[in-house]
Design a protein around this motif. Structure first.
Motif, mmCIF file in Angstrom:
data_model
loop_
_atom_site.group_PDB
_atom_site.id
_atom_site.type_symbol
_atom_site.label_atom_id
_atom_site.label_comp_id
_atom_site.label_asym_id
_atom_site.label_seq_id
_atom_site.Cartn_x
_atom_site.Cartn_y
_atom_site.Cartn_z
ATOM 1 N N GLY A 207 0.826 -1.206 0.000
ATOM 2 C CA GLY A 207 0.000 0.000 0.000
ATOM 3 C C GLY A 207 0.853 1.245 0.000
ATOM 4 O O GLY A 207 1.984 1.234 -0.478
ATOM 5 N N SER A 209 0.952 5.678 -0.607
ATOM 6 C CA SER A 209 0.245 6.699 -1.361
ATOM 7 C C SER A 209 0.456 6.605 -2.872
ATOM 8 O O SER A 209 -0.436 6.911 -3.637
ATOM 9 N N SER A 213 6.191 4.939 -6.292
ATOM 10 C CA SER A 213 7.264 4.613 -5.354
ATOM 11 C C SER A 213 7.335 3.113 -5.065
ATOM 12 O O SER A 213 8.238 2.652 -4.397
ATOM 13 N N LYS A 214 6.372 2.353 -5.603
ATOM 14 C CA LYS A 214 6.340 0.912 -5.304
ATOM 15 C C LYS A 214 6.463 0.039 -6.549
ATOM 16 O O LYS A 214 6.352 -1.186 -6.453
ATOM 17 N N GLY A 233 -3.586 4.536 -0.909
ATOM 18 C CA GLY A 233 -3.979 5.480 -1.941
ATOM 19 C C GLY A 233 -3.652 4.951 -3.332
ATOM 20 O O GLY A 233 -4.356 5.223 -4.305
ATOM 21 N N SER A 305 -11.361 8.998 -1.254
ATOM 22 C CA SER A 305 -11.248 7.761 -0.480
ATOM 23 C C SER A 305 -9.999 7.807 0.386
ATOM 24 O O SER A 305 -8.925 8.157 -0.083
ATOM 25 N N ASP A 307 -9.591 5.239 3.168
ATOM 26 C CA ASP A 307 -9.331 3.995 3.900
ATOM 27 C C ASP A 307 -10.087 2.847 3.243
ATOM 28 O O ASP A 307 -10.985 3.064 2.424
ATOM 29 N N ASN A 329 3.983 -3.922 3.336
ATOM 30 C CA ASN A 329 4.589 -2.588 3.193
ATOM 31 C C ASN A 329 3.544 -1.621 2.661
ATOM 32 O O ASN A 329 3.050 -1.789 1.552
ATOM 33 N N PRO A 331 0.670 1.474 4.402
ATOM 34 C CA PRO A 331 -0.593 1.519 5.142
ATOM 35 C C PRO A 331 -1.809 1.435 4.221
ATOM 36 O O PRO A 331 -1.740 1.752 3.037
ATOM 37 N N GLY A 333 -4.658 3.073 4.690
ATOM 38 C CA GLY A 333 -5.361 4.347 4.588
ATOM 39 C C GLY A 333 -4.530 5.447 5.205
ATOM 40 O O GLY A 333 -3.371 5.243 5.563
ATOM 41 N N VAL A 334 -5.151 6.612 5.335
ATOM 42 C CA VAL A 334 -4.451 7.751 5.934
ATOM 43 C C VAL A 334 -4.466 7.542 7.454
ATOM 44 O O VAL A 334 -5.249 8.153 8.174
ATOM 45 N N GLU A 336 -2.594 8.358 9.771
ATOM 46 C CA GLU A 336 -2.208 9.472 10.645
ATOM 47 C C GLU A 336 -3.446 10.172 11.202
ATOM 48 O O GLU A 336 -3.382 10.831 12.226
ATOM 49 N N GLY A 364 7.705 -3.776 6.790
ATOM 50 C CA GLY A 364 8.797 -2.848 6.492
ATOM 51 C C GLY A 364 8.287 -1.569 5.877
ATOM 52 O O GLY A 364 7.140 -1.493 5.402
ATOM 53 N N GLY A 365 9.145 -0.547 5.882
ATOM 54 C CA GLY A 365 8.775 0.762 5.337
ATOM 55 C C GLY A 365 8.556 1.735 6.482
ATOM 56 O O GLY A 365 7.932 1.377 7.495
ATOM 57 N N GLY A 366 9.045 2.949 6.340
ATOM 58 C CA GLY A 366 9.006 3.921 7.421
ATOM 59 C C GLY A 366 7.613 4.119 8.002
ATOM 60 O O GLY A 366 7.407 4.023 9.217
ATOM 61 N N SER A 368 4.814 2.284 7.505
ATOM 62 C CA SER A 368 4.171 1.046 7.941
ATOM 63 C C SER A 368 4.667 0.658 9.326
ATOM 64 O O SER A 368 3.881 0.247 10.186
HETATM 65 P P1 ADP Z 1 5.986 3.193 3.710
HETATM 66 O O1 ADP Z 1 6.742 4.352 4.285
HETATM 67 O O2 ADP Z 1 5.559 2.202 4.772
HETATM 68 O O3 ADP Z 1 6.686 2.537 2.553
HETATM 69 P P2 ADP Z 1 4.392 4.905 2.028
HETATM 70 O O4 ADP Z 1 5.329 6.027 2.298
HETATM 71 O O5 ADP Z 1 4.388 4.293 0.688
HETATM 72 O O6 ADP Z 1 4.580 3.763 3.141
HETATM 73 O O7 ADP Z 1 2.885 5.399 2.293
HETATM 74 C C1 ADP Z 1 2.468 6.001 3.483
HETATM 75 C C2 ADP Z 1 1.486 7.082 3.248
HETATM 76 O O8 ADP Z 1 0.404 6.671 2.444
HETATM 77 C C3 ADP Z 1 0.875 7.553 4.558
HETATM 78 O O9 ADP Z 1 1.291 8.878 4.786
HETATM 79 C C4 ADP Z 1 -0.630 7.466 4.317
HETATM 80 O O10 ADP Z 1 -1.340 8.585 4.826
HETATM 81 C C5 ADP Z 1 -0.711 7.432 2.812
HETATM 82 N N1 ADP Z 1 -1.981 6.846 2.366
HETATM 83 C C6 ADP Z 1 -2.459 5.616 2.606
HETATM 84 N N2 ADP Z 1 -3.679 5.450 2.078
HETATM 85 C C7 ADP Z 1 -4.022 6.612 1.489
HETATM 86 C C8 ADP Z 1 -5.174 7.097 0.777
HETATM 87 N N3 ADP Z 1 -6.234 6.312 0.564
HETATM 88 N N4 ADP Z 1 -5.124 8.367 0.316
HETATM 89 C C9 ADP Z 1 -4.065 9.145 0.518
HETATM 90 N N5 ADP Z 1 -2.938 8.753 1.174
HETATM 91 C C10 ADP Z 1 -2.931 7.502 1.661
#
Ligand code: ADP
Ligand code: MG
Length: 408
Positions: A207, A209, A213-214, A233, A305, A307, A329, A331, A333-334, A336, A364-366, A368
């Motif tokens: 997951g 944003s 990046s993935k 996202g 959207s 979550d 890896n 989240p 949803g948002v 925070e 893993g991932g900052g 997550s």
């Molecule tokens: P990681 O650091 O674990 O690799 P990412 O940096 O890829 O994770 O993603 C983390 C961000 O994704 C969080 O700040 C979270 O708010 C955002 N995010 C997750 N779901 C959504 C969404 N539906 N819309 C917008 N942002 C989202």
């Protein structure tokens, strides 16, 4: 353990080596957050290398610690990037004095301090990035450092994706005396278990944003996993690519073709992919937004959207509980914002439950890792990686210079 770099070498653990009387050059990741008044606000990274430091002290070794802090750019000493606060805090963690000087190599002072070290002395060298040769991977600097000790231990997993003088190049000066510290060893063993010997079914939950990046991780995992759960996202790029309405949800329009291509390739390889069927949407990016649950491809204009919905959480729960290996890896949803943290919380609880049943789950991932810590579930996961960028690069299938330098 199998060593992909040198099949004749097995990974030696420092557990089986006595460092009594040795002068150990130890690279750690002490890049901790420090506030304006010089106070360390989170010392997790320092505590994570304590088992290695304590083992060396118990053996009766002298330790020369190399660490970086921030991104100094000028070349040479810069007061805002000094490791002095780290040296002071390390004294409280180890319960003994830590030798430290702001003088740099070449001045003769750190060299002399290193020469005079007695068993169980600890010398912390000033920020290794004050030397321009560090990030360039300069062998002259590596040699200068190597001359201070008689063996090398790398415990800086957070910097393992960097081919720097103190994280990789220095190892070549210790062909028979280079080791992983306990933190690094644990990371490498867990990552190898995940990517080379995963028990099936293997489920990846990806997951965050942005798809962009993935991409590397998604592409590498297509050849490894049985199930791919795409959340966060970034799933809206996939939903839109499938013709769904996504309202104001986050989307990368230049990645729609890529999303279609990834789905086609997963179909071809027999990877079952899952996109959440329902979404929690909000009319504003705030905790007190108006919310509703809608099917994922039917987000009205003006709504975003943020979550996964409850039906998706249940479906994801079932996939998680039927898996023997899980990689998570990104989240859901948002998280925070409390209002939109439920999906991420539900997945964290499902993964924790799977771990209780014997599933191996890696997170893993900052963000997550921050999420599972915030939910107090980190200690229920099989493995939570300490290295954000380093772990993500490993998952992309890249060879990490810090690992290769020890194993080859
Ligand atoms: P990681 O650091 O674990 O690799 P990412 O940096 O890829 O994770 O993603 C983390 C961000 O994704 C969080 O700040 C979270 O708010 C955002 N995010 C997750 N779901 C959504 C969404 N539906 N819309 C917008 N942002 C989202
Ligand atoms: Mg992140």
């Amino acid at each position: 353990m199998n060593n992909p770099f040198n099949p004749h070498n097995t990974m030696k653990s420092i557990k089986d080596i006595n460092f009594s009387g040795r002068k150990v050059l130890l690279r750690v990741d002490f890049n901790v957050p420090i506030n304006d008044t010089g106070v360390i606000t989170d010392d997790t990274r320092m505590r994570e290398s304590m088992p290695t430091i304590e083992k060396l002290l118990a053996d009766g070794a002298a330790i020369i610690i190399m660490a970086h802090f921030g991104r100094p750019k000028k070349g040479g000493f810069e007061p805002e990037f000094t490791l002095l606060p780290v040296a002071k805090h390390l004294e409280t963690l180890v319960g003994r004095p830590v030798l430290f000087t702001q003088a740099l190599l070449g001045s003769g002072e750190p060299e002399q301090m290193a020469r005079n070290l007695k068993p169980r002395d600890i010398l912390l060298l000033e920020n290794i990035r004050f030397y321009p040769g560090e990030t360039k991977g300069d062998d002259n600097l590596a040699q200068q450092l190597a001359a201070l000790g008689d063996c090398y231990i790398n415990d800086a997993f957070g910097a393992a994706h960097r081919e720097h003088a103190s994280t990789a190049v220095i190892a070549s000066h210790f062909p028979d005396n280079k080791y992983f510290g306990f933190l690094m060893e644990n990371e490498v063993r867990n990552l190898e278990r995940l990517m080379q010997h995963a028990e099936r079914p293997f489920t990846a939950i990806i997951g965050g944003s942005k798809v962009s990046s993935k991409i590397g991780i998604l592409e590498n995992l297509i050849d490894k996993v049985d199930n791919m759960i795409i959340i966060g996202g970034m799933r809206y790029t996939f939903t839109k690519a499938l013709g769904g309405r996504i309202g104001n949800s986050i989307c990368e329009d230049d990645k729609l073709d890529l999303a279609r291509d990834l789905m086609r390739r997963m179909d071809e390889k027999g990877v079952r992919y899952y996109l959440p069927v329902d979404s929690v949407i909000g009319d504003r990016f705030a905790n007190d937004a108006n919310t509703q649950v809608v099917p994922s491809g039917e987000v009205p204009d003006g709504w975003e959207s943020m979550d996964c919905g409850p039906k998706s959480c249940q479906a994801i729960h079932d996939i998680i509980l039927a898996s023997k290996t899980i990689l998570w890896n990104g989240p859901a949803g948002v998280f925070e914002l409390e209002t939109f943290a439920k999906g991420t919380k539900a997945i964290a609880s499902s993964v924790a439950q799977a771990c209780k049943q014997g599933t191996f789950a890696a997170v893993g991932g900052g963000d997550s890792v921050a999420a599972v810590k915030q939910m107090n579930l980190a200690d229920q996961m099989s493995y939570v990686s300490t290295g954000g960028g380093a772990m993500l690069e490993y998952l992309e299938g890249k060879t990490l210079p810090g690992i290769k330098a020890i194993l080859s």
